[in-house]
Motif scaffolding. Structure first.
Motif, PDB file in Angstrom:
ATOM      1  N   PHE A 171       0.812  -1.211   0.000  1.00 17.18           N
ATOM      2  CA  PHE A 171       0.000   0.000   0.000  1.00 17.18           C
ATOM      3  C   PHE A 171       0.854   1.273   0.000  1.00 17.18           C
ATOM      4  CE2 PHE A 171      -2.635  -3.346   1.556  1.00 17.18           C
ATOM      5  CZ  PHE A 171      -3.931  -3.045   1.200  1.00 17.18           C
ATOM      6  N   ALA A 172       2.177   1.137   0.061  1.00 21.61           N
ATOM      7  CA  ALA A 172       3.058   2.292   0.204  1.00 21.61           C
ATOM      8  C   ALA A 172       3.957   2.454  -1.018  1.00 21.61           C
ATOM      9  CB  ALA A 172       3.925   2.132   1.454  1.00 21.61           C
ATOM     10  N   PRO A 173       4.080   3.671  -1.553  1.00 20.59           N
ATOM     11  CA  PRO A 173       5.031   3.893  -2.643  1.00 20.59           C
ATOM     12  C   PRO A 173       6.466   3.776  -2.137  1.00 20.59           C
ATOM     13  CG  PRO A 173       4.098   5.981  -1.936  1.00 20.59           C
ATOM     14  CD  PRO A 173       3.362   4.910  -1.188  1.00 20.59           C
ATOM     15  N   PHE A 258      -2.942 -17.883  -1.981  1.00 18.66           N
ATOM     16  CA  PHE A 258      -4.188 -17.310  -2.479  1.00 18.66           C
ATOM     17  C   PHE A 258      -5.366 -18.268  -2.367  1.00 18.66           C
ATOM     18  CE2 PHE A 258      -1.686 -13.836  -3.822  1.00 18.66           C
ATOM     19  CZ  PHE A 258      -2.562 -12.791  -4.098  1.00 18.66           C
ATOM     20  N   SER A 259      -5.181 -19.391  -1.668  1.00 18.12           N
ATOM     21  CA  SER A 259      -6.339 -20.196  -1.292  1.00 18.12           C
ATOM     22  C   SER A 259      -6.924 -19.715   0.027  1.00 18.12           C
ATOM     23  CB  SER A 259      -5.955 -21.677  -1.184  1.00 18.12           C
ATOM     24  OG  SER A 259      -5.096 -21.910  -0.072  1.00 18.12           O
ATOM     25  N   GLU A 260      -6.250 -18.742   0.665  1.00 15.94           N
ATOM     26  CA  GLU A 260      -6.716 -18.154   1.916  1.00 15.94           C
ATOM     27  C   GLU A 260      -7.489 -16.858   1.640  1.00 15.94           C
ATOM     28  OE1 GLU A 260      -6.787 -18.898   5.020  1.00 15.94           O
ATOM     29  OE2 GLU A 260      -5.555 -20.705   5.099  1.00 15.94           O
ATOM     30  N   PRO A 261      -8.709 -16.720   2.149  1.00 10.29           N
ATOM     31  CA  PRO A 261      -9.508 -15.509   1.897  1.00 10.29           C
ATOM     32  C   PRO A 261      -8.801 -14.217   2.302  1.00 10.29           C
ATOM     33  CG  PRO A 261     -10.879 -17.222   2.853  1.00 10.29           C
ATOM     34  CD  PRO A 261      -9.469 -17.727   2.914  1.00 10.29           C
ATOM     35  N   ARG A 262      -8.026 -14.241   3.414  1.00 11.20           N
ATOM     36  CA  ARG A 262      -7.369 -13.016   3.865  1.00 11.20           C
ATOM     37  C   ARG A 262      -6.308 -12.551   2.872  1.00 11.20           C
ATOM     38  NH1 ARG A 262     -10.620 -10.293   7.143  1.00 11.20           N
ATOM     39  NH2 ARG A 262     -11.081 -11.381   9.102  1.00 11.20           N
ATOM     40  N   VAL A 263      -5.667 -13.481   2.183  1.00 14.15           N
ATOM     41  CA  VAL A 263      -4.653 -13.114   1.201  1.00 14.15           C
ATOM     42  C   VAL A 263      -5.321 -12.518  -0.035  1.00 14.15           C
ATOM     43  CG1 VAL A 263      -2.795 -13.975  -0.275  1.00 14.15           C
ATOM     44  CG2 VAL A 263      -3.026 -14.820   2.070  1.00 14.15           C
ATOM     45  N   VAL A 264      -6.409 -13.135  -0.481  1.00 15.47           N
ATOM     46  CA  VAL A 264      -7.169 -12.571  -1.602  1.00 15.47           C
ATOM     47  C   VAL A 264      -7.652 -11.172  -1.247  1.00 15.47           C
ATOM     48  CG1 VAL A 264      -9.245 -12.827  -3.018  1.00 15.47           C
ATOM     49  CG2 VAL A 264      -7.854 -14.840  -2.468  1.00 15.47           C
ATOM     50  N   GLN A 265      -8.147 -11.012  -0.017  1.00 15.69           N
ATOM     51  CA  GLN A 265      -8.622  -9.701   0.430  1.00 15.69           C
ATOM     52  C   GLN A 265      -7.503  -8.674   0.436  1.00 15.69           C
ATOM     53  OE1 GLN A 265      -9.999  -9.635   4.471  1.00 15.69           O
ATOM     54  NE2 GLN A 265     -10.826  -7.563   4.328  1.00 15.69           N
ATOM     55  N   LEU A 266      -6.321  -9.074   0.889  1.00 18.65           N
ATOM     56  CA  LEU A 266      -5.175  -8.168   0.918  1.00 18.65           C
ATOM     57  C   LEU A 266      -4.868  -7.634  -0.478  1.00 18.65           C
ATOM     58  CD1 LEU A 266      -2.601  -7.062   2.534  1.00 18.65           C
ATOM     59  CD2 LEU A 266      -1.446  -9.075   1.579  1.00 18.65           C
ATOM     60  N   ALA A 267      -4.804  -8.539  -1.453  1.00 21.43           N
ATOM     61  CA  ALA A 267      -4.484  -8.120  -2.812  1.00 21.43           C
ATOM     62  C   ALA A 267      -5.563  -7.205  -3.386  1.00 21.43           C
ATOM     63  CB  ALA A 267      -4.292  -9.344  -3.705  1.00 21.43           C
ATOM     64  N   LEU A 268      -6.825  -7.564  -3.169  1.00 15.03           N
ATOM     65  CA  LEU A 268      -7.917  -6.741  -3.689  1.00 15.03           C
ATOM     66  C   LEU A 268      -7.949  -5.369  -3.032  1.00 15.03           C
ATOM     67  CD1 LEU A 268     -10.648  -9.492  -3.920  1.00 15.03           C
ATOM     68  CD2 LEU A 268      -9.775  -8.151  -5.832  1.00 15.03           C
ATOM     69  N   LEU A 271      -5.229  -3.308  -4.619  1.00 15.88           N
ATOM     70  CA  LEU A 271      -5.587  -2.842  -5.963  1.00 15.88           C
ATOM     71  C   LEU A 271      -6.562  -1.671  -5.885  1.00 15.88           C
ATOM     72  CD1 LEU A 271      -6.080  -6.295  -7.731  1.00 15.88           C
ATOM     73  CD2 LEU A 271      -4.160  -4.724  -8.042  1.00 15.88           C
ATOM     74  N   ARG A 272      -7.585  -1.799  -5.061  1.00 15.27           N
ATOM     75  CA  ARG A 272      -8.557  -0.708  -4.912  1.00 15.27           C
ATOM     76  C   ARG A 272      -7.872   0.562  -4.408  1.00 15.27           C
ATOM     77  NH1 ARG A 272     -11.311  -4.681  -1.759  1.00 15.27           N
ATOM     78  NH2 ARG A 272     -12.741  -5.939  -3.015  1.00 15.27           N
ATOM     79  N   HIS A 273      -6.938   0.383  -3.474  1.00 14.08           N
ATOM     80  CA  HIS A 273      -6.224   1.525  -2.908  1.00 14.08           C
ATOM     81  C   HIS A 273      -5.476   2.299  -3.988  1.00 14.08           C
ATOM     82  CE1 HIS A 273      -3.763   3.851  -0.121  1.00 14.08           C
ATOM     83  NE2 HIS A 273      -2.676   3.390  -0.713  1.00 14.08           N
ATOM     84  N   TRP A 274      -4.775   1.595  -4.855  1.00 17.96           N
ATOM     85  CA  TRP A 274      -3.987   2.271  -5.883  1.00 17.96           C
ATOM     86  C   TRP A 274      -4.872   2.900  -6.957  1.00 17.96           C
ATOM     87  CZ3 TRP A 274       0.949   3.562  -5.323  1.00 17.96           C
ATOM     88  CH2 TRP A 274       1.675   2.916  -4.309  1.00 17.96           C
ATOM     89  N   VAL A 275      -6.037   2.325  -7.194  1.00 16.60           N
ATOM     90  CA  VAL A 275      -6.971   2.927  -8.150  1.00 16.60           C
ATOM     91  C   VAL A 275      -7.642   4.155  -7.546  1.00 16.60           C
ATOM     92  CG1 VAL A 275      -9.134   2.568  -9.406  1.00 16.60           C
ATOM     93  CG2 VAL A 275      -7.374   0.793  -9.425  1.00 16.60           C
ATOM     94  N   SER A 276      -8.121   4.041  -6.312  1.00 16.00           N
ATOM     95  CA  SER A 276      -8.881   5.141  -5.718  1.00 16.00           C
ATOM     96  C   SER A 276      -7.989   6.264  -5.209  1.00 16.00           C
ATOM     97  CB  SER A 276      -9.756   4.616  -4.579  1.00 16.00           C
ATOM     98  OG  SER A 276      -8.961   4.072  -3.531  1.00 16.00           O
ATOM     99  N   GLU A 277      -6.862   5.914  -4.580  1.00 12.71           N
ATOM    100  CA  GLU A 277      -6.000   6.925  -3.960  1.00 12.71           C
ATOM    101  C   GLU A 277      -4.937   7.467  -4.909  1.00 12.71           C
ATOM    102  OE1 GLU A 277      -6.168   8.382  -0.995  1.00 12.71           O
ATOM    103  OE2 GLU A 277      -8.031   7.301  -0.556  1.00 12.71           O
ATOM    104  N   TYR A 278      -4.528   6.689  -5.889  1.00 17.15           N
ATOM    105  CA  TYR A 278      -3.431   7.103  -6.774  1.00 17.15           C
ATOM    106  C   TYR A 278      -3.853   7.203  -8.240  1.00 17.15           C
ATOM    107  CZ  TYR A 278      -0.225   6.400  -2.864  1.00 17.15           C
ATOM    108  OH  TYR A 278       0.437   6.487  -1.643  1.00 17.15           O
TER     109      TYR A 278
END
Length: 646
Positions: A171-173, A258-268, A271-278
């Motif tokens: 999440f950090a540049p 990526f068979s773990e929901p928390r890992v999928v959530q982290l990636a998503l 992605l949303r963060h970089w689209v919305s914030e950057y």
């Protein structure tokens, strides 16, 4: 779990996150102000080194700072004046991608102020914006800009992970690419400089695509200090075998699960963060197959990660590009990603290199090689590869070179890799490069060989930019950049990897050629609908042999067939152009196609007039503008592409 944070006086305070819900520690922390450093540590456990030391970073931390020995998360706000910036949403049909490195793109540019070279601000400087827009590309694809660190073995060698495929914060540049002034000012200033870069690129009409590494992290093996994920929830974040050892499908030591929901959530969430914030326009996913393996480790084109990305409204219209392989079992999956994704097309890369370079070794000794069929398949967008997944050639991200491997100039100058500077005794990097040195390995003063190398580079660039699909140019290929035979310069943060902007006549000519080819590509596509081609049978491509007659099955299968012509049609019945490929070592006297071909109507009676717009052969500009009627003869130089307007 405790959170440690630095107060206004510089001291460290600890607060217990006493709530624990669904595996997540949480709580309210008074006194944590914007700009404060913070980190986590298990409650009651002794601190590393007896002091603050390397605590555990926040996996969702928006800023990361380092004091040279330890890294810390930084609480950062998100306010920024975007001044009306909005997504560009360039159609795939019109997209030309330019893969570059934030630092390497400007580090040696004499027109950019020294304090801005190698930085986000440097990439946004008017000199660089003018260069990129005049080149004609529509999107910059940046090598990883998420916060990353250097592997211990590289540090021991005095090297660094220049490419940045060693992410520590999703999440950090990366602060190292910000100006010195921004780094001194803190994480918010780094964030703002990055956003200013995106805003400036958008204002220039250029999309920003990030190369993202969600397949593994910078954390090492069990014998190395935990930095974040491993110390917080090792069993959740990483893949393990039945004995508890890390599984590796990336070649980097550990793989996120990526068979773990928390890992999928982290990636998503990232992605949303970089689209919305950057305001990022797209993502290229490094080793994307590792993100799509199920609990048994098998690739699944309907994996929850892919399904969720495709259904997420925040990611609608965002460009999604897969590097469709990893190093695990069944790792090659080019063509199998779902609709909405584009794949790096390694088959295109190999076909172009084989036809124009690798085949020349045996052909020089009289041994027939592959026919023109593989090249024709690549030029037409690899429909057989992408059709089964329900996608068109617009899902084919075509490239001849990338950051990983030889540069375009080095493909024509080296038969073997030369990676000695990497400290691994030349063991690293690919051995199968499908290259051709034109008779001399590396530098030479022989003008004949230098001309032949430049000719090959022009031919490969023309093939890339005139093929169906979406082309990607690697930064510097348009000006003949060399890495002196190093095909794995991931650890070379030096002039070896940086783009050198002092150009000789040959390099200036290559730049001129690339600009012309991009313009020619746009003119060829000018009459096509934006979905063109939606299906393989919509391509309106008509193939002819050197006699101007339709290609036969026998000719396609004959390894001696090294010449082909393709007429580029339009859905309305018009013809936009003709391409001729001569993969033989001599001039070929061809016959131009004698009739206009329209879908469903066969040949019409009127004869075409073909105007030469481009040829990669030595005749170059001398014959540009020549006009030849259908049915008449034309000479095409050896190892050349020629393009004609009708």
């Amino acid at each position: 779990m405790d959170i440690y944070f630095q107060d206004a006086a510089g001291g460290w305070e600890a607060v217990l996150l006493h709530e624990h819900t669904d595996g997540v520690h949480h709580g309210t922390v008074d006194g944590l102000q914007e700009g404060c450093r913070y980190a986590f540590w298990p409650h009651g456990a002794p601190l590393p080194g007896g002091g603050a030391g390397q605590l555990l970073l926040d996996p969702y931390g928006r800023g990361i700072e380092s004091d040279g020995g330890s890294c810390y998360s930084v609480y950062v706000g998100s306010g920024f004046d975007w001044d009306g910036d909005a997504p560009l949403r360039t159609e795939w049909r019109d997209t030309v991608v330019y893969e570059c490195h934030v630092k390497g793109q400007t580090m040696l540019h004499p027109g950019i102020p020294p304090e801005l070279r190698g930085t986000y601000a440097g990439l946004a400087h008017p000199v660089m914006l003018d260069y990129l827009t005049n080149l004609g590309i529509t999107a910059v694809e940046l090598l990883p800009v998420h916060f990353h660190t250097d592997e211990p073995h590289l540090q021991e060698l005095g090297l660094s992970n220049y490419w940045g495929y060693n992410t520590l914060g999703f999440f950090a540049p990366h602060a190292g690419y910000a100006t010195a002034a921004a780094r001194v000012a803190g994480a918010k200033a780094v964030q703002d400089e990055f956003k200013s870069m995106v805003r400036a690129l958008h204002a220039a009409g250029l999309e920003v695509i990030l190369d993202v590494v969600y397949n593994h992290t910078a954390e090492g093996q069990e014998d190395q200090p935990a930095l974040s994920f491993r110390g917080l929830a090792d069993e959740i974040y990483y893949r393990h075998d039945a004995n508890g050892y890390y599984l590796d499908t990336t070649g980097c030591g550990n793989t996120l699960d990526f068979s773990e929901p928390r890992v999928v959530q982290l990636a998503l969430d990232s992605l949303r963060h970089w689209v919305s914030e950057y305001h990022i326009d797209g993502f290229r996913f490094d080793l994307a197959v590792s993100l799509c393996r199920d609990g048994r480790g098998h690739f699944n084109p309907a994996h929850p990660f892919l399904v969720t990305v495709g259904a997420d409204r925040a990611l609608t219209g965002v460009k999604l590009i897969a590097e469709p392989w990893d190093v695990g079992p069944g790792g090659w999956q080019t063509g199998r990603f779902p609709p909405g994704w584009a794949d790096w097309n390694d088959r295109f890369r190999d076909s172009v290199r084989d036809f124009w370079l690798a085949d020349r070794h045996p052909l020089n000794h009289g041994s027939p090689q592959g026919s023109v069929a593989r090249l024709a398949n690549a030029v037409s967008g690899s429909a057989d590869l992408f059709g089964p997944s329900g996608r068109s050639s617009l899902a084919s991200l075509n490239y001849v070179t990338a950051h990983d491997g030889f540069t375009l100039a080095d493909l024509a100058a080296y038969d073997r890799k030369h990676n000695e500077d990497n400290g691994e005794e030349n063991r690293d990097g690919q051995n199968d490069n499908r290259s051709y040195n034109h008779g001399v390995e590396g530098p030479t003063g022989d003008s004949r060989i230098l001309d032949s190398r430049a000719h090959s580079a022009r031919t490969m660039m023309a093939t890339l930019l005139l093929s169906l699909g979406v082309p990607m140019i690697t930064a510097g290929d348009e000006i003949g950049r060399t890495q002196h035979g190093n095909n794995n310069a991931y650890c070379q943060d030096s002039a070896l990897s940086w783009v050198n902007w002092v150009l000789d006549d040959s390099q200036e000519q290559m730049l001129k050629t690339t600009r012309r080819l991009i313009k020619l590509r746009k003119s060829f596509l000018g009459h096509q609908p934006y979905s063109y081609p939606a299906r393989a049978d919509d391509a309106y491509l008509f193939w002819f042999n050197e006699r101007g007659e339709p290609m036969t099955t026998d000719e396609w299968e004959d390894p001696a067939t090294r010449v082909v012509q393709v007429l580029l049609g339009s859905p309305g019945g018009a013809n936009d152009g003709l391409l001729v490929f001569n993969g033989s070592g001599g001039n070929r006297r061809i016959t131009m196609p004698a009739a206009r071909w329209r879908t469903g109507t066969g040949p019409a009676a009127e004869r075409e007039m073909f105007e030469l717009l481009f040829t990669s052969s030595e005749m170059g500009d001398r014959r540009r503008g020549a006009r030849i009627r259908g049915g008449e003869h034309e000479m095409v130089g050896p190892w050349s592409v020629a393009a004609y307007k009708i």
